[in-house]
Design a protein around this motif. Structure first.
Motif, PDB file in Angstrom:
ATOM      1  N   ILE A 134       0.843  -1.186   0.000  1.00 49.29           N
ATOM      2  CA  ILE A 134       0.000   0.000   0.000  1.00 49.29           C
ATOM      3  C   ILE A 134       0.885   1.244   0.000  1.00 49.29           C
ATOM      4  O   ILE A 134       1.884   1.298   0.721  1.00 49.29           O
ATOM      5  CB  ILE A 134      -0.917   0.028   1.247  1.00 49.29           C
ATOM      6  CG1 ILE A 134      -1.789  -1.239   1.299  1.00 49.29           C
ATOM      7  CG2 ILE A 134      -1.786   1.275   1.268  1.00 49.29           C
ATOM      8  CD1 ILE A 134      -2.521  -1.426   2.602  1.00 49.29           C
ATOM      9  N   ALA A 135       0.541   2.243  -0.813  1.00 52.21           N
ATOM     10  CA  ALA A 135       1.305   3.498  -0.837  1.00 52.21           C
ATOM     11  C   ALA A 135       0.369   4.641  -1.191  1.00 52.21           C
ATOM     12  O   ALA A 135      -0.739   4.430  -1.690  1.00 52.21           O
ATOM     13  CB  ALA A 135       2.452   3.419  -1.853  1.00 52.21           C
ATOM     14  N   GLY A 136       0.824   5.872  -0.918  1.00 52.29           N
ATOM     15  CA  GLY A 136       0.045   7.039  -1.316  1.00 52.29           C
ATOM     16  C   GLY A 136      -0.173   8.023  -0.201  1.00 52.29           C
ATOM     17  O   GLY A 136       0.749   8.347   0.544  1.00 52.29           O
ATOM     18  N   GLY A 137      -1.420   8.501  -0.080  1.00 52.32           N
ATOM     19  CA  GLY A 137      -1.758   9.561   0.864  1.00 52.32           C
ATOM     20  C   GLY A 137      -1.287   9.272   2.277  1.00 52.32           C
ATOM     21  O   GLY A 137      -1.524   8.189   2.810  1.00 52.32           O
ATOM     22  N   THR A 138      -0.642  10.258   2.894  1.00 57.11           N
ATOM     23  CA  THR A 138      -0.099  10.043   4.246  1.00 57.11           C
ATOM     24  C   THR A 138      -1.181  10.095   5.314  1.00 57.11           C
ATOM     25  O   THR A 138      -0.984   9.570   6.410  1.00 57.11           O
ATOM     26  CB  THR A 138       0.993  11.083   4.557  1.00 57.11           C
ATOM     27  OG1 THR A 138       0.437  12.406   4.478  1.00 57.11           O
ATOM     28  CG2 THR A 138       2.145  10.971   3.572  1.00 57.11           C
ATOM     29  N   ALA A 139      -2.323  10.732   5.030  1.00 52.48           N
ATOM     30  CA  ALA A 139      -3.410  10.769   6.016  1.00 52.48           C
ATOM     31  C   ALA A 139      -3.939   9.370   6.311  1.00 52.48           C
ATOM     32  O   ALA A 139      -4.463   9.105   7.396  1.00 52.48           O
ATOM     33  CB  ALA A 139      -4.540  11.662   5.517  1.00 52.48           C
ATOM     34  N   HIS A 140      -3.787   8.468   5.344  1.00 50.93           N
ATOM     35  CA  HIS A 140      -4.331   7.116   5.484  1.00 50.93           C
ATOM     36  C   HIS A 140      -3.494   6.210   6.375  1.00 50.93           C
ATOM     37  O   HIS A 140      -3.960   5.154   6.823  1.00 50.93           O
ATOM     38  CB  HIS A 140      -4.413   6.437   4.107  1.00 50.93           C
ATOM     39  CG  HIS A 140      -5.177   7.188   3.073  1.00 50.93           C
ATOM     40  ND1 HIS A 140      -4.831   8.458   2.663  1.00 50.93           N
ATOM     41  CD2 HIS A 140      -6.262   6.846   2.334  1.00 50.93           C
ATOM     42  CE1 HIS A 140      -5.676   8.866   1.733  1.00 50.93           C
ATOM     43  NE2 HIS A 140      -6.548   7.914   1.512  1.00 50.93           N
ATOM     44  N   ILE A 141      -2.245   6.565   6.600  1.00 52.49           N
ATOM     45  CA  ILE A 141      -1.283   5.658   7.213  1.00 52.49           C
ATOM     46  C   ILE A 141      -1.742   5.090   8.564  1.00 52.49           C
ATOM     47  O   ILE A 141      -1.635   3.874   8.789  1.00 52.49           O
ATOM     48  CB  ILE A 141       0.106   6.317   7.319  1.00 52.49           C
ATOM     49  CG1 ILE A 141       0.709   6.447   5.913  1.00 52.49           C
ATOM     50  CG2 ILE A 141       1.042   5.519   8.225  1.00 52.49           C
ATOM     51  CD1 ILE A 141       2.045   7.171   5.867  1.00 52.49           C
ATOM     52  N   PRO A 142      -2.274   5.908   9.508  1.00 54.58           N
ATOM     53  CA  PRO A 142      -2.691   5.319  10.795  1.00 54.58           C
ATOM     54  C   PRO A 142      -3.747   4.230  10.642  1.00 54.58           C
ATOM     55  O   PRO A 142      -3.682   3.199  11.320  1.00 54.58           O
ATOM     56  CB  PRO A 142      -3.237   6.528  11.564  1.00 54.58           C
ATOM     57  CG  PRO A 142      -2.581   7.709  10.942  1.00 54.58           C
ATOM     58  CD  PRO A 142      -2.435   7.373   9.490  1.00 54.58           C
ATOM     59  N   VAL A 143      -4.710   4.446   9.749  1.00 57.03           N
ATOM     60  CA  VAL A 143      -5.775   3.451   9.540  1.00 57.03           C
ATOM     61  C   VAL A 143      -5.209   2.188   8.906  1.00 57.03           C
ATOM     62  O   VAL A 143      -5.472   1.064   9.369  1.00 57.03           O
ATOM     63  CB  VAL A 143      -6.892   4.035   8.652  1.00 57.03           C
ATOM     64  CG1 VAL A 143      -7.957   2.966   8.362  1.00 57.03           C
ATOM     65  CG2 VAL A 143      -7.526   5.251   9.313  1.00 57.03           C
ATOM     66  N   MET A 144      -4.433   2.355   7.845  1.00 53.82           N
ATOM     67  CA  MET A 144      -3.872   1.201   7.143  1.00 53.82           C
ATOM     68  C   MET A 144      -2.941   0.389   8.039  1.00 53.82           C
ATOM     69  O   MET A 144      -2.961  -0.842   8.030  1.00 53.82           O
ATOM     70  CB  MET A 144      -3.096   1.673   5.903  1.00 53.82           C
ATOM     71  CG  MET A 144      -3.894   2.472   4.900  1.00 53.82           C
ATOM     72  SD  MET A 144      -5.141   1.515   3.997  1.00 53.82           S
ATOM     73  CE  MET A 144      -6.652   2.308   4.591  1.00 53.82           C
ATOM     74  N   THR A 145      -2.133   1.082   8.844  1.00 51.93           N
ATOM     75  CA  THR A 145      -1.160   0.406   9.705  1.00 51.93           C
ATOM     76  C   THR A 145      -1.848  -0.420  10.782  1.00 51.93           C
ATOM     77  O   THR A 145      -1.483  -1.573  11.023  1.00 51.93           O
ATOM     78  CB  THR A 145      -0.213   1.436  10.355  1.00 51.93           C
ATOM     79  OG1 THR A 145       0.475   2.159   9.328  1.00 51.93           O
ATOM     80  CG2 THR A 145       0.811   0.755  11.242  1.00 51.93           C
ATOM     81  N   ASP A 146      -2.861   0.158  11.440  1.00 54.45           N
ATOM     82  CA  ASP A 146      -3.581  -0.588  12.486  1.00 54.45           C
ATOM     83  C   ASP A 146      -4.300  -1.793  11.899  1.00 54.45           C
ATOM     84  O   ASP A 146      -4.304  -2.883  12.490  1.00 54.45           O
ATOM     85  CB  ASP A 146      -4.585   0.328  13.188  1.00 54.45           C
ATOM     86  CG  ASP A 146      -3.941   1.162  14.278  1.00 54.45           C
ATOM     87  OD1 ASP A 146      -2.694   1.096  14.408  1.00 54.45           O
ATOM     88  OD2 ASP A 146      -4.647   1.881  15.000  1.00 54.45           O
ATOM     89  N   ALA A 147      -4.922  -1.610  10.746  1.00 54.45           N
ATOM     90  CA  ALA A 147      -5.614  -2.727  10.096  1.00 54.45           C
ATOM     91  C   ALA A 147      -4.608  -3.820   9.738  1.00 54.45           C
ATOM     92  O   ALA A 147      -4.866  -5.015   9.950  1.00 54.45           O
ATOM     93  CB  ALA A 147      -6.348  -2.246   8.856  1.00 54.45           C
ATOM     94  N   ALA A 148      -3.461  -3.428   9.200  1.00 53.60           N
ATOM     95  CA  ALA A 148      -2.428  -4.395   8.809  1.00 53.60           C
ATOM     96  C   ALA A 148      -1.946  -5.202  10.005  1.00 53.60           C
ATOM     97  O   ALA A 148      -1.762  -6.432   9.917  1.00 53.60           O
ATOM     98  CB  ALA A 148      -1.260  -3.666   8.150  1.00 53.60           C
ATOM     99  N   LYS A 149      -1.740  -4.544  11.132  1.00 50.25           N
ATOM    100  CA  LYS A 149      -1.287  -5.253  12.342  1.00 50.25           C
ATOM    101  C   LYS A 149      -2.295  -6.306  12.771  1.00 50.25           C
ATOM    102  O   LYS A 149      -1.924  -7.442  13.107  1.00 50.25           O
ATOM    103  CB  LYS A 149      -1.055  -4.250  13.476  1.00 50.25           C
ATOM    104  CG  LYS A 149       0.171  -3.379  13.307  1.00 50.25           C
ATOM    105  CD  LYS A 149       0.272  -2.364  14.445  1.00 50.25           C
ATOM    106  CE  LYS A 149       1.471  -1.456  14.268  1.00 50.25           C
ATOM    107  NZ  LYS A 149       1.508  -0.403  15.328  1.00 50.25           N
ATOM    108  N   GLU A 158     -15.320  -3.250  12.521  1.00 52.86           N
ATOM    109  CA  GLU A 158     -14.014  -3.145  13.174  1.00 52.86           C
ATOM    110  C   GLU A 158     -13.144  -2.106  12.475  1.00 52.86           C
ATOM    111  O   GLU A 158     -12.420  -1.338  13.124  1.00 52.86           O
ATOM    112  CB  GLU A 158     -13.295  -4.499  13.184  1.00 52.86           C
ATOM    113  CG  GLU A 158     -11.991  -4.452  13.982  1.00 52.86           C
ATOM    114  CD  GLU A 158     -11.464  -5.842  14.320  1.00 52.86           C
ATOM    115  OE1 GLU A 158     -10.232  -6.007  14.282  1.00 52.86           O
ATOM    116  OE2 GLU A 158     -12.273  -6.737  14.623  1.00 52.86           O
ATOM    117  N   GLY A 159     -13.217  -2.050  11.149  1.00 55.09           N
ATOM    118  CA  GLY A 159     -12.497  -1.018  10.416  1.00 55.09           C
ATOM    119  C   GLY A 159     -13.011   0.368  10.759  1.00 55.09           C
ATOM    120  O   GLY A 159     -12.234   1.325  10.885  1.00 55.09           O
TER     121      GLY A 159
END
Length: 282
Positions: free
Chosen positions: A45-60, A268-269
């Motif tokens: 996953i790459a791109g918008g930095t605003a998304h990072i907290p959501v994507m990271t928690d979901a990935a974990k 959950e998301g």
């Protein structure tokens, strides 16, 4: 029944209730992740930095549930997200803006909006100003106003911070608040919402902008024309500088990527999105 016996009975009942709720929460969490059972592979996953907290928690959560799945999350800005997913370099390209018709046609992209985020003007917490008019902000970013005393602040040169042109945050700020007006060529350019927040937090004369979800006690969000830049005001429509956050794929997503998108859109998301400071889309 004596008081001691009653107390013991209540303790047992409370324990049963606690076990019930813990068990229910665990079941709900497992149910949300069931679609990843038996799957394996990589999601980049790459791109918008605003998304990072959501994507990271979901990935974990997903990788803990199924260690055979590997998920990487990078920033780079919305433009990078479009380019990388369009060229097949990542599975999901995140954007803090809607895709253009040209981008959709060129790459065959599909969009999945998942959250609403406002963009706030931010200053150092020690700056005595609390609010500015939209016209004042446009004059500051164009370079017409260069000293804080011109807008009711202390005597001091304004240090301007902006994002590069690949940033979805910048595009929304530029279109909706600056009305596509100029940004002074001497503005300092930073690479992400996090970098913007860090830069402004370290400079008492700084002004910049960031997603409301990134605002914390290290910076001060400026009241715009009397309206506080909160996610609630963004949802009501009283705060005008808002954008949706999107996940984008090249054509139809694979089974694994589809499971990830569905997880972000699941209850959950939704909880992860809310915890990250954004408003989930219904």
């Amino acid at each position: 029944m004596n008081s001691k016996t009653k107390k013991s009975l209540w303790m047992v009942l409370l324990g049963v209730v606690a076990v019930f709720f813990c068990s229910s929460a665990g079941t709900a969490s497992a149910a949300a992740l069931d679609s990843f059972a038996g799957l394996e592979g990589t999601i980049d996953i790459a791109g918008g930095t605003a998304h990072i907290p959501v994507m990271t928690d979901a990935a974990k959560n997903i990788m803990t549930f199924n260690p055979k799945i590997r998920i990487t999350v990078e920033g780079g800005g919305s433009g990078i997200g479009v380019q990388k997913v369009g060229e097949g370099l990542v599975s999901i390209g995140n954007t803090g803006r809607a895709l253009s018709e040209e981008e959709i046609a060129k790459y065959g992209l599909k969009s999945y909006p998942f959250a609403l985020d406002g963009v706030a003007v931010i200053i150092h917490p020690d700056n005595p100003l609390s609010g500015l008019a939209a016209e004042q902000i446009r004059d500051i970013f164009s370079g017409k106003i260069t000293n804080w005393k011109e807008v009711g602040g202390k005597d001091g040169a304004i240090h301007l911070f902006t994002r590069d042109e690949a940033s979805g945050t910048r595009e929304v700020f530029w279109e909706k608040l600056l009305k596509k007006g100029p940004i002074a060529t001497g503005a300092n350019v930073v690479a992400s919402n996090g970098a913007m927040k860090s830069a402004v937090a370290q400079d008492k004369d700084a002004i910049g902008y960031a997603g409301i979800g990134h605002v914390d006690q290290t910076v001060k969000a400026v009241v715009l024309d009397g309206v506080a830049p909160s996610q609630e005001n963004a949802m009501k429509g009283s705060y005008p500088v808002v954008r949706k956050l999107y996940m984008n794929t090249k054509g139809e997503p694979s089974k694994l990527v589809k499971a990830f998108i569905d997880y972000i859109l699941s209850p959950e998301g939704t909880a992860i999105i809310t915890k990250s400071g954004y408003l989930p889309l219904k």
